[in-house]
Write an enzyme that holds these catalytic residues in place. Sequence first.
Site, PDB file in Angstrom:
ATOM      1  CG  ASP A 298      -1.942   0.572   1.446  1.00 54.36           C
ATOM      2  OD1 ASP A 298      -2.963   1.280   0.053  1.00 54.36           O
ATOM      3  OD2 ASP A 298      -1.986   1.988   2.157  1.00 54.36           O
TER       4      ASP A 298
ATOM      5  CE1 TYR B 254      -7.757   5.734  -0.594  1.00 52.77           C
ATOM      6  CE2 TYR B 254      -9.162   5.098  -2.474  1.00 52.77           C
ATOM      7  CZ  TYR B 254      -8.223   4.657  -2.047  1.00 52.77           C
ATOM      8  OH  TYR B 254      -6.401   4.360  -2.264  1.00 52.77           O
TER       9      TYR B 254
ATOM     10  CE1 TYR C 163      -4.548   7.463  -0.088  1.00 53.03           C
ATOM     11  CE2 TYR C 163      -4.318   7.767   2.578  1.00 53.03           C
ATOM     12  CZ  TYR C 163      -4.406   7.327   1.356  1.00 53.03           C
ATOM     13  OH  TYR C 163      -4.201   5.991   1.601  1.00 53.03           O
TER      14      TYR C 163
ATOM     15  CG  HIS D 224      -5.669  -3.085  -0.321  1.00 48.67           C
ATOM     16  ND1 HIS D 224      -4.583  -2.789  -1.110  1.00 48.67           N
ATOM     17  CD2 HIS D 224      -5.442  -1.995   0.813  1.00 48.67           C
ATOM     18  CE1 HIS D 224      -4.036  -1.723  -0.454  1.00 48.67           C
ATOM     19  NE2 HIS D 224      -3.982  -1.180   0.148  1.00 48.67           N
TER      20      HIS D 224
END
Length: 316
Positions: free
Chosen positions: A101, A150, A230, A295
Amino acid sequence: MEKIEHTTVPTNGINMHVASIGTGPAVLFLHGFPELWYSWRHQLLYLSSRGYRAIAPDLRGYGDTDAPPSVTSYTAFHIVGDLVGLLDKLGIEQVFLVGHDWGALIAWNLCTFRPDRVKALVNLSVAFHPRNPAIKPVDGFRALFGDDHYICRFQEPGEVEEDFAQIDTAKLMKKFLASRSPKAPCIPKEIGFSGLPDPPALPSWLSEEDVSYYATKFNQKGFTGGLNYYRCLNLTWELTSSWTGVPIKVPVKFIVGDLDLTYHIPGVKEYIHDGGFKRDVPFLQEVVVMEGVAHFLNQEKPEEVGEHIYEFIKKF
């Protein structure tokens, strides 16, 4: 698990919590969002029992590692700097690197900036994404999926934290970790993250005790540190202009579940399987697609993932 050692290492101006076990060649594990060193608990034990020194930090902003308050303190350069400093402090010249990830994204960055520190890389879930000089990453996601995606929703400081605070943290962790939908999560503001479906039951690979460990740490630390990764996507894009077109020059194995949402982003499968990936990562040696796996594959299939890592790194 009780044999895993926990230490605090000063690096790059922060104190980093590090879990480690075993002796031998070093394997550095990098976790994703919303996770901790704990996501690698199975692989730490698996690799240490096979003659490796397995090391898994809480990354900047997570768990028992410091979380600098500034949003802009979470670029790829900060995170990679933390890790290079960690290796220096531990006296490790080169490591086998394993990422999942966000940890996979950071691993690609580490291999771009400091390939001299990496013997070989096993990356999970997130394939290499060459820098596109024409569009910033967040703008790219917005163009593909709209404002409710998201990653777009995570951009405004404080907004998603407020949304998360409406939900019991253990319940939120279950929503994240047990999700099996390959669709990109799009969460309209008026519905919020509480609208994400609850798993009917915990999957066999995730216990209430596991959920409780994550929830306790995120209750203590909050989600802001992890969300700031992010929020720095576009800033990192601006700062890495000089690395446009630079290939990954370390040996690589890539593993993804066929239900992973990252595998279903438009264009990703074609990139992985039709030559683009191999062009940008010339020493790519293996691509493994795990059937029926979502995931969080390092937790869902701990033995198989441990074996995949071991079978690759033992060649070097």
